[in-house]
Design a protein around this motif. Structure first.
Motif, short mmCIF file in Angstrom:
data_model
loop_
_atom_site.label_atom_id
_atom_site.label_comp_id
_atom_site.label_asym_id
_atom_site.label_seq_id
_atom_site.Cartn_x
_atom_site.Cartn_y
_atom_site.Cartn_z
N CYS A 74 0.81 -1.21 0.00
CA CYS A 74 0.00 0.00 0.00
C CYS A 74 0.85 1.26 0.00
O CYS A 74 0.52 2.24 -0.65
CB CYS A 74 -0.87 0.03 1.25
SG CYS A 74 -2.29 -1.01 1.11
N VAL A 97 -10.37 1.84 -2.69
CA VAL A 97 -11.11 0.83 -1.92
C VAL A 97 -10.15 -0.22 -1.38
O VAL A 97 -10.19 -0.59 -0.21
CB VAL A 97 -12.20 0.16 -2.80
CG1 VAL A 97 -12.77 -1.07 -2.12
CG2 VAL A 97 -13.31 1.16 -3.10
N SER A 98 -9.24 -0.66 -2.22
CA SER A 98 -8.34 -1.72 -1.75
C SER A 98 -7.39 -1.20 -0.69
O SER A 98 -7.09 -1.90 0.28
CB SER A 98 -7.60 -2.39 -2.91
OG SER A 98 -6.65 -1.50 -3.41
N ILE A 100 -8.09 1.20 1.45
CA ILE A 100 -8.89 1.32 2.69
C ILE A 100 -9.06 -0.04 3.35
O ILE A 100 -8.87 -0.21 4.55
CB ILE A 100 -10.27 1.97 2.40
CG1 ILE A 100 -10.08 3.44 2.01
CG2 ILE A 100 -11.20 1.86 3.60
CD1 ILE A 100 -11.31 4.13 1.49
N CYS A 101 -9.37 -1.06 2.52
CA CYS A 101 -9.55 -2.40 3.07
C CYS A 101 -8.28 -2.89 3.72
O CYS A 101 -8.29 -3.42 4.84
CB CYS A 101 -9.96 -3.39 1.98
SG CYS A 101 -11.60 -3.06 1.36
N GLU A 102 -7.17 -2.72 3.02
CA GLU A 102 -5.91 -3.22 3.56
C GLU A 102 -5.55 -2.50 4.85
O GLU A 102 -5.08 -3.11 5.80
CB GLU A 102 -4.77 -3.06 2.54
CG GLU A 102 -4.91 -3.90 1.29
CD GLU A 102 -5.02 -5.39 1.57
OE1 GLU A 102 -4.73 -5.82 2.71
OE2 GLU A 102 -5.43 -6.13 0.66
N TRP A 104 -7.61 -1.18 6.92
CA TRP A 104 -8.50 -1.68 7.98
C TRP A 104 -8.01 -3.05 8.49
O TRP A 104 -7.95 -3.29 9.70
CB TRP A 104 -9.95 -1.75 7.52
CG TRP A 104 -10.76 -2.53 8.52
CD1 TRP A 104 -11.37 -3.73 8.33
CD2 TRP A 104 -10.97 -2.19 9.90
NE1 TRP A 104 -11.94 -4.15 9.50
CE2 TRP A 104 -11.72 -3.23 10.48
CE3 TRP A 104 -10.57 -1.11 10.70
CZ2 TRP A 104 -12.10 -3.22 11.81
CZ3 TRP A 104 -10.95 -1.09 12.04
CH2 TRP A 104 -11.71 -2.15 12.57
N PHE A 105 -7.63 -3.94 7.57
CA PHE A 105 -7.13 -5.24 8.01
C PHE A 105 -5.89 -5.06 8.89
O PHE A 105 -5.73 -5.73 9.91
CB PHE A 105 -6.79 -6.14 6.82
CG PHE A 105 -8.02 -6.74 6.18
CD1 PHE A 105 -9.04 -7.26 6.97
CD2 PHE A 105 -8.15 -6.79 4.82
CE1 PHE A 105 -10.17 -7.82 6.40
CE2 PHE A 105 -9.28 -7.34 4.23
CZ PHE A 105 -10.28 -7.86 5.02
#
Ligand SMILES: O=c1ccn([C@@H]2O[C@H](COP(=O)(O)OP(=O)(O)O[C@H]3O[C@H](CO)[C@@H](O)[C@H](O)[C@H]3O)[C@@H](O)[C@H]2O)c(=O)[nH]1
Ligand SMILES: [Mn+2]
Length: 377
Positions: A74, A97-98, A100-102, A104-105
């Protein structure tokens, strides 16, 4: 465990490869898979060397490394060669989006780490609990517990109908004394008899083999009776079920019926074959009407709380799903060690048991083998 990053000078003839045109050059990707590792390498036309990255088996399985790797992906600059094989400039929303997802994980993984810095271990002392509340020869002072088991569809889920419960209560009269006498674990008969262990090992009571054989036969017969009930329940007559007095069964329409609360094993008669009292057993079928939200399991629990308040009013509630079983028959008492602890009991709201799953599908799509949550709580 760890990375093996290597710059390889020369060909990689033994690896699988695939060529693609990325940007303005031909790029060949190489990979090998072995039992324990994955190696990947890329060769660009304009590059003279290879960057081969080996993942060891622990590495592949390690969630921490996966998180680290994705965080690096990222924050790495756009034009880096490790993470970006082709930079697409018009996919900004996808990228966002990806990322943000990463992120968050990564954050959720980080949050999982904090409790590990200050782990609190507690031990239960069942003997002390017994000294305080459950002395030999005196009535037990242990707080009563109401156990709630909910089921939504007794044909798809474990067979939990009124009749099958009545069979189960009958079976319990013999099963419970057998378990007590021979310290049987787990107490779920299906899992006890399925265990592939040498059951004679460490057993010194000569009566055990005889008792076990007899009990196993009882259990097989019980299963036949339950299977007959399942078979019968699947063939509902066109006019629906009728009761013994000829009137229609009020529960014929599962989405539209009044509340029903038959009670078995009431005060008298609820004794096992040794004459010890068995828990009272109550079957509740809550009212359901079309157009009214029944709130699934939570709704079932609320209905059970109201019934328990009237019938038994146990000081504590234990909730298990219809497909749960205990693998330790002392679990309830262990929970009570927390609840009735003189110092912490008043501050303790609930005790959550760790959960393990049987019959996980081979790909474990729901990550049921992941026990991190229970190691932390
Ligand atoms: O309308 C409903 C829907 C469900 N249930 C019952 O609720 C329980 C759980 O339902 P299910 O959807 O099968 O949950 P699972 O995904 O199998 O289990 C997870 O979710 C449960 C509910 O939060 C937790 O108790 C478990 O520990 C957890 O593994 C079962 O006993 C169901 O019979 C009802 O009583 N009425
Ligand atoms: Mn379930």
């Amino acid at each position: 465990m760890g990375w093996k990053v290597q710059v390889v000078d020369g060909g990689l003839p033994d690896m699988y490869n695939n060529s693609v045109v990325l940007d303005d050059q031909q790029v060949t990707l190489f990979w090998t898979l072995s039992e324990t590792s994955i190696s990947v390498a890329a060769r660009g036309e304009k590059k003279s060397g290879y960057l081969a990255i080996g993942f060891g088996s622990e590495m592949v399985n390690s969630y921490a490394y996966v998180v680290g790797w994705t965080v690096m992906a990222c924050i790495a600059p756009d034009n880096n060669e490790i993470f970006c094989s082709k930079i697409v400039n018009d996919a900004y929303p996808l990228w966002l989006v990806s990322v943000i997802c990463e992120i968050w994980f990564a954050v959720s993984w980080l949050l999982d780490q904090f409790p590990k810095w200050y782990p609190i271990n507690r031990e239960t002392y069942l003997d002390r609990l017994a000294i305080r509340f459950d002395r030999e020869g005196e009535p037990s002072q242990m707080a009563p517990i109401d156990v709630f088991v909910s089921t939504v569809d007794p044909l798809k889920e474990p067979m939990l109908t009124f009749e099958s419960l009545s069979e189960t209560a009958e079976f319990a009269r013999k099963w419970v004394p057998f378990c007590r006498k021979h310290q049987i674990e787990p107490r779920a008969p299906e899992f006890y008899f399925a265990q592939n262990i040498d059951y004679l090992k460490d057993k010194i009571q000569p009566s055990f083999v005889k008792d076990r054989r007899a009990m196993k036969r009882e259990y097989e017969e019980f299963k036949v009776r339950i299977n007959a009930l399942v078979a019968k329940a699947q063939k509902m007559p066109e006019e629906g079920w009728t009761m013994q007095d000829g009137t229609p069964w009020p529960g014929n329409n599962p989405r539209d019926h009044p509340g029903m609360i038959p009670v078995f094993l009431e005060h008298s008669g609820g004794l096992d074959t040794d004459g010890n009292e068995l828990p009272r057993l109550v079957y509740v079928s809550r009212e359901k009407r079309p157009g009214f939200q029944h709130h699934k399991k939570a709704g079932a629990m609320n209905a059970l709380i109201r019934v328990s308040a009237v019938l038994t009013n146990g000081a504590y509630l234990l909730n298990v799903d219809c497909d749960h079983y205990f693998n330790n028959s002392k679990a309830l008492k262990e929970a009570m060690c927390f609840m009735m602890d003189p110092a912490y009991g008043k501050k303790t709201c609930y005790v959550q048991f760790p959960q393990r799953f049987d019959g996980i599908d081979t790909h474990d799509r729901y990550a049921n083998r992941n026990i991190v949550f229970f190691l932390l709580t």
